[in-house]
Design a protein around this motif. Structure first.
Motif, PDB file in Angstrom:
ATOM      1  N   GLU C   3       0.816  -1.235   0.000  1.00  0.00           N
ATOM      2  CA  GLU C   3       0.000   0.000   0.000  1.00  0.00           C
ATOM      3  C   GLU C   3       0.842   1.274   0.000  1.00  0.00           C
ATOM      4  O   GLU C   3       0.378   2.349  -0.345  1.00  0.00           O
ATOM      5  N   TYR C  49      -0.964   1.116  -5.553  1.00  0.00           N
ATOM      6  CA  TYR C  49      -2.054   0.163  -5.806  1.00  0.00           C
ATOM      7  C   TYR C  49      -1.442  -0.976  -6.595  1.00  0.00           C
ATOM      8  O   TYR C  49      -0.805  -0.769  -7.642  1.00  0.00           O
ATOM      9  N   TYR C  51      -1.626  -3.859  -9.003  1.00  0.00           N
ATOM     10  CA  TYR C  51      -2.525  -4.317 -10.080  1.00  0.00           C
ATOM     11  C   TYR C  51      -2.075  -5.704 -10.527  1.00  0.00           C
ATOM     12  O   TYR C  51      -0.930  -5.888 -10.966  1.00  0.00           O
ATOM     13  N   ARG C  68      -4.650   7.582  -4.232  1.00  0.00           N
ATOM     14  CA  ARG C  68      -4.496   6.131  -4.394  1.00  0.00           C
ATOM     15  C   ARG C  68      -5.881   5.469  -4.252  1.00  0.00           C
ATOM     16  O   ARG C  68      -6.243   4.587  -5.039  1.00  0.00           O
ATOM     17  N   ASN C  69      -6.652   5.881  -3.229  1.00  0.00           N
ATOM     18  CA  ASN C  69      -7.981   5.274  -3.003  1.00  0.00           C
ATOM     19  C   ASN C  69      -8.963   5.668  -4.106  1.00  0.00           C
ATOM     20  O   ASN C  69      -9.810   4.855  -4.516  1.00  0.00           O
ATOM     21  N   ALA C  72      -8.292   3.430  -6.980  1.00  0.00           N
ATOM     22  CA  ALA C  72      -8.871   2.088  -6.743  1.00  0.00           C
ATOM     23  C   ALA C  72     -10.363   2.098  -7.084  1.00  0.00           C
ATOM     24  O   ALA C  72     -10.890   1.169  -7.708  1.00  0.00           O
TER      25      ALA C  72
END
Lengths: 194, 194, 194, 194
Positions: C3, C49, C51, C68-69, C72
């Motif tokens: 993360e 993130y 992948y 980042r969130n 997502a």
């Protein structure tokens, strides 16, 4: 990808051990987890094979690199999976296994759990001649006239995909010289790409 | 994901080397493993390409970032896998490879193991014009009037998916200013999203 | 799985950066790689993130956890892949993006590369109401009467899969008490499993 | 592959926590993320289960190894995925869960989100008799006459794939001796491979 992990044995159970490497614990399936009871006090190096499938990402571990490489070869035999490979290596006698394969001793191979006649024959078919490093104390030289460096260079050229007959053509010229393995490889590539 | 590993050469065999990074050994396939014999004494940085398939998770490694990036481009050519890419790079002459592709020299390309006429033509089709950084000492400027920063910014906009014609429209305005690459990117995005 | 990564910027190119973390280089695709030029001197934290696809294992990175969130969440919209997500975030204005989605402003969304009318509508359908934390400076409380701890506990229960109507039944009793989030979760589970 | 991570709680949200291990942040889904609020000050060890699918690479974490192993067993039940497993463990009473399964208490199991009659029966079918270590404080000996070491050795032989009836034949001879677990395993393998 991960070929060894050095750390402290943190946990042992019938299926696997956990090695603590700087605060990250690695779950490692081994032939005989309880063999690691003796290594509790000091750091231990476990040679690992990383087994990757769509829904599996597991480490199989061994006390020696030779056992680890033998495990990798066993997995190339159709019909032998990681669990079967562990059971074969659990007996802890790579040299006896190599000899049984060289001597095509099906009866001995069928004693391992999960190995029937069909798998035993497949092992012999796929591995005969490829386990010499396990049955002899040191890897035999392919022919007295080839130096260790030249033999290693030839193995490297084969690993790159050059055909045997192409390599045979340039060995006479290479044998005239005394070089390091890397220099032999460079000289050979130059001759092959002329 | 992993682009380089710094550590000590722990093991060399014809197919791969093992680099010890703080107690974890990484198995790395390289064009000429024995070239690492000389790096045994000091820590070495190996530039790695992480090859991921359903049942493979392997690292391919190189002594320079340029070779590593050339390997990545070779893998984009249909018909060239990691083993073929290693064999091509084993000859250790990225500039000659780039020139052969720019000059459409099929005969030279066909000398590499596993490369026939069809793959040679595919290499030329897919890579011509994209290996300029390997055939020239430094990356050429696309046009004398574009500064390095502006050229980098344009490359970044293309990487984000903006079409050539959209970018062409805003270059005249950008060329009037002198900025860092990042400022050029920000200004361009603001103009593109107006 | 990973993360964030803290380390030093080792390399920048139009598509990605490489962060050196204790001698391992991580290749990280970011919206604007050249924005990291300024962070060359000190250690930087990049929120990542991971992948994962059958033949891809890549890291996408951002300077803030919020970006980042948001990335997502964008990937959950059918029709938006990592490259499209990066292009949207490259404009660097999460709050404007969130407002455009809340206000169903298709024209604004269609300015991003790779986003047409269909994808713009899908973004609004999938994300409307779910980006409030990006459009407001701080996450709004769902209702003035719920304390922060109780609101967090309710979110945790939803994450565990408990239905809205089951949770609604026990809120009155929970609201009578003043506890930490964790205690609210434990009390709620006990009530739900009675 | 990763069985525990020791580090500092860096972030908590309703679905997961982030543990900072030497500058790398690991995203870990846990039954009750807010239970980690109390562990903010000191380093915490989170026991992790690595969940791998074609497009998922996630860590599920627990405060004890027992919960982690119970989670692994729950995932072997068809119809229970990671989210369901977390919800079951969120109630935080492994012993009650184990007793409900041993006593075939479907009503209790159906209280968990996502668990209906069919899944409850599947849980009982798949796990009955296999959760004894959770319902009792310490793992019961299979029979008073078997020492702990011999019981562990038998479990290791089963893990290697040796059939129950093969193992039954050699227990009388093994029971005559007093050895470490590892010695029992070696002796048994020698007898099995005679």
């Amino acid at each position: 990808m991960i070929e060894f992990i050095r750390g402290y044995v943190d946990y042992i159970c019938p299926e696997y051990i956990v090695i603590d490497h700087n605060g990250i614990g690695y779950e490692i399936f081994t032939p005989n987890p309880f063999a690691f009871e003796e290594s509790r006090e000091a750091a231990v190096t476990v040679y690992t094979y990383e087994y990757v499938r769509e829904d599996v990402h597991a480490l199989y571990g061994f006390l020696t690199r030779e056992e680890r490489n033998l495990f990798a070869k066993l997995l190339q035999v159709s019909g032998i999976g990681p669990k079967g490979g562990l059971a074969i290596l659990a007996a802890g006698r790579p040299d006896e296994l190599a000899r049984a394969i060289e001597e095509e001793n099906e009866a001995f191979l069928c004693k391992f759990p999960g190995v029937g006649k069909k798998t035993a024959r497949q092992m012999i078919l796929d591995l005969k001649g490829k386990l010499t490093m396990f049955s002899m104390p040191t890897a035999p030289r392919p022919a007295a006239s080839l130096s260790g460096e030249l033999a290693e260079a030839i193995a490297a050229l084969k690993a790159l995909g050059y055909a045997e007959r192409e390599i045979e053509k340039i060995i006479p010229a290479l044998r005239e010289e005394t070089m390091s393995t890397e220099q032999y490889v460079k000289r050979a590539l130059a001759m092959l790409l002329k």
